[in-house]
Design a protein around this motif. Structure first.
Motif, PDB file in Angstrom:
ATOM      1  N   SER A 185      -6.142 -13.224   4.713  1.00 36.78           N
ATOM      2  CA  SER A 185      -5.837 -14.656   4.796  1.00 36.78           C
ATOM      3  C   SER A 185      -5.401 -15.014   6.210  1.00 36.78           C
ATOM      4  CB  SER A 185      -4.719 -15.023   3.817  1.00 36.78           C
ATOM      5  OG  SER A 185      -4.187 -16.298   4.113  1.00 36.78           O
ATOM      6  N   GLN A 230      -1.978 -16.383  -5.223  1.00 37.04           N
ATOM      7  CA  GLN A 230      -0.776 -15.554  -5.150  1.00 37.04           C
ATOM      8  C   GLN A 230       0.472 -16.400  -5.364  1.00 37.04           C
ATOM      9  OE1 GLN A 230      -0.007 -14.141  -1.177  1.00 37.04           O
ATOM     10  NE2 GLN A 230       1.156 -12.378  -1.891  1.00 37.04           N
ATOM     11  N   ALA A 253      -0.294  -4.550   0.300  1.00 31.41           N
ATOM     12  CA  ALA A 253      -1.491  -4.557   1.152  1.00 31.41           C
ATOM     13  C   ALA A 253      -1.275  -3.750   2.424  1.00 31.41           C
ATOM     14  CB  ALA A 253      -1.866  -6.005   1.498  1.00 31.41           C
ATOM     15  N   PHE A 280       0.023  -7.221  -5.018  1.00 36.43           N
ATOM     16  CA  PHE A 280       0.041  -7.816  -3.681  1.00 36.43           C
ATOM     17  C   PHE A 280       0.346  -6.824  -2.562  1.00 36.43           C
ATOM     18  CE2 PHE A 280       1.506 -11.337  -6.571  1.00 36.43           C
ATOM     19  CZ  PHE A 280       0.284 -11.981  -6.619  1.00 36.43           C
ATOM     20  N   PRO A 320      -5.202  -5.499  -3.399  1.00 41.95           N
ATOM     21  CA  PRO A 320      -5.311  -5.635  -1.940  1.00 41.95           C
ATOM     22  C   PRO A 320      -5.250  -4.314  -1.180  1.00 41.95           C
ATOM     23  CG  PRO A 320      -3.898  -7.351  -2.828  1.00 41.95           C
ATOM     24  CD  PRO A 320      -4.207  -6.431  -3.966  1.00 41.95           C
ATOM     25  N   ASP A 348      -1.009 -10.719   3.543  1.00 47.77           N
ATOM     26  CA  ASP A 348      -2.388 -10.599   3.091  1.00 47.77           C
ATOM     27  C   ASP A 348      -3.270 -10.625   4.339  1.00 47.77           C
ATOM     28  OD1 ASP A 348      -4.953 -10.853   2.155  1.00 47.77           O
ATOM     29  OD2 ASP A 348      -4.609 -12.697   1.021  1.00 47.77           O
TER      30      ASP A 348
END
Length: 519
Positions: free
Chosen positions: A335, A343, A199, A197, A444, A332
């Motif tokens: 999103s 997630q 990012a 995750f 990511p 993220d």
């Protein structure tokens, strides 16, 4: 599921399983149309940042924080978070809600306005605490944003779990012990979350204008880590030398609150030299290693909802651990709300497995090794030759270690899906496995760099473009009339509550602070 505690879960019937309780706190900067940090006050249409239950600010006046209530389903939680985003986006005017963890363009400390909370003593305390962060660490570090995920299990689970484990403690003590059990395993595995995750592999050059760093040049105003997953959680992000000496213990509640409390009451020479006031104004709460508990940066925290005026340590000592706060999640940027369903469902699965896996106490040597693994993945997680260190000293490639952990979650995913008669957890697990296929991992951090390269834009301009797309998407999704009315009511009520607090406060702030520090 070879661990003995996994087998105990077989004693649960489907009717014993009531799922997870969850919530999110999502931060994000307000920026102007050119991608520079907003200099405007917190929009009045969003209510009082001091008293609003859904919309507040974190460090900066420009750093929004959106908070969901507690839900028992991922879908309901994300729907609530999206509603709050829709309301915020409708009230930002020409400003944009920044989609990335690493900030927009800034111009040093003075460009980052410290959050204001009004004239009440509580409001002033929150502001002075942030002034303290500024004099201790600088404001630049505080412009970073992330998402905090809060998870607990209902009492019905804990009562059954206590029965099958044969424990006879009070339910409060049992829950606290078990949450720390979970936390110890979280610390052993948190590197995986940074790989899956993380990012924030790149940042705007203005963030490091006065810093030494070893980043690589992406373009004339963007730097990036060649193999980094999360610059936010690395040396350029949340860290400081004073806290490195704390040795906060995560083995049990009593030692955790004791070591944290000691830090709040131990002076730090550099902070003593600064003092608590400048030109008659308070600039930090105290001169201790930590002003308050929230100043301690960690990837995970045990939490208990506090009552007004109560300190987090006091709440934990009095009523035990209520939930776990996962704090290491980057936003993220793909999103519109900064997190996504796969997630969140994976985090539930991951955290439950941390509870179900044997979890011995963590000694100093293991603690150092775990910290090294975490830092290595943050800095170099996309380098497939990176090797992590296991308990027996064996080195294992990061990809192999990640796939092994994902594989061990499969039986648990199948069990939960069987109870809930769906495919939620198997799908969430498959989504993470897909990121680690082939020679070019689709994690990511890699997707961000690929998207920036494909667009021909650097960090500021690419994130600004993504932020505008999210804004347009959310503004096109009109709020239902009753939902809009509810948010407008929350705005009015929060502003009225702040005014009432300010009118009721007669004690001078200096006396209030003295009483607060004694408590």
């Amino acid at each position: 599921m070879a661990d003995s505690r996994h087998s105990l879960l077989q004693q649960f019937a489907a009717s014993d399983w009531n799922g997870f309780l969850k919530g999110v706190e999502k931060e994000g900067l307000r920026v102007d149309a050119n991608g520079f940090i907003a200099q405007t006050p917190h929009p009045e249409a969003l209510g009082s940042a001091l008293t609003h239950g859904r919309i507040t600010t974190d460090y900066s006046e420009a750093l929004l924080e959106l908070i969901t209530p507690v839900f028992n389903s991922t879908g309901a939680m994300l729907a609530s978070l999206r509603d709050t985003h829709r309301y915020v986006q409708q009230n930002l005017g020409d400003e944009v809600f920044w989609a990335a963890s690493m900030p927009c363009e800034i111009d040093g400390d003075q460009s980052i306005p410290i959050a204001e909370y009004g004239r009440s003593n509580i409001g002033q305390l929150k502001h002075v605490y942030r002034q303290g962060l500024a004099v201790r660490y600088g404001r630049v570090m505080q412009s970073i944003a992330g998402a905090h995920y809060n998870l607990s299990l209902p009492d019905s689970f804990w009562q059954k779990w206590q029965e099958v484990t044969g424990n006879s403690d009070s339910l409060q003590d049992f829950k606290s012990d078990q949450y720390f059990w979970l936390i110890r395993n979280f610390r052993r595995r948190s590197w995986l979350l940074m790989l899956l995750f993380g990012a924030s592999p790149a940042l705007d050059s203005s963030f490091v204008a006065n810093m030494k760093h070893d980043l690589s040049r992406f373009d004339d105003r963007t730097w990036y880590g060649q193999h980094a997953t999360s610059l936010r959680m690395g040396d350029l992000g949340y860290h400081n030398n004073a806290q490195a000496s704390l040795n906060i213990c995560f083995n049990e509640l009593a030692t955790y609150t004791r070591t944290l409390g000691r830090a709040i009451h131990t002076n730090w020479p550099a902070y003593e030299a600064i003092g608590t006031q400048r030109d008659g104004e308070f600039i930090q709460i105290n001169t201790s290693v930590l002003q308050i508990e929230n100043e301690y940066y960690s990837a995970v925290r045990p939490k208990r909802t506090t009552e007004r005026g109560e300190k987090p340590i006091q709440a934990l000592d009095a009523r035990g651990v209520e939930y776990i706060e996962v704090r290491c999640l980057d936003l993220d940027p793909f999103s519109p709300v900064g997190v996504n369903q796969a997630q969140v469902d994976f985090l539930d699965l991951f955290l439950l497995d941390c509870l179900l896996t044997d979890s011995p106490r963590i000694g100093d040597e293991e603690c150092e090794r775990l910290d090294d693994n975490y830092k290595d993945v943050v800095a170099s997680g996309r380098w497939q030759e990176l090797a992590l260190c296991r308990a027996n000293g064996e080195r294992v490639p990061v990809g192999n270690a990640a796939r092994e952990l994902l594989d061990r979650l499969q039986p648990l995913a199948e069990q939960l899906d069987g109870w809930e008669q769906g495919e939620t957890y198997r799908n969430a697990l498959a989504a993470q496995r897909d990121k680690l296929q082939g020679s070019d991992w689709a994690v990511p951090s890699a997707r961000v760099l690929d998207a920036m390269s494909a667009s021909g834009l650097g960090h500021r301009d690419w994130t600004l473009e993504m932020s505008r797309q999210h804004q347009q998407t959310l503004r096109n999704e009109t709020l239902a009339p009753d939902v809009l009315s509810a948010y407008q009511a929350m705005t009015r009520e929060s502003l009225a509550e702040q005014q009432a607090m300010e009118a009721a406060d007669t004690q001078p702030f200096s006396e209030f602070l003295e009483d607060y520090l004694k408590a």
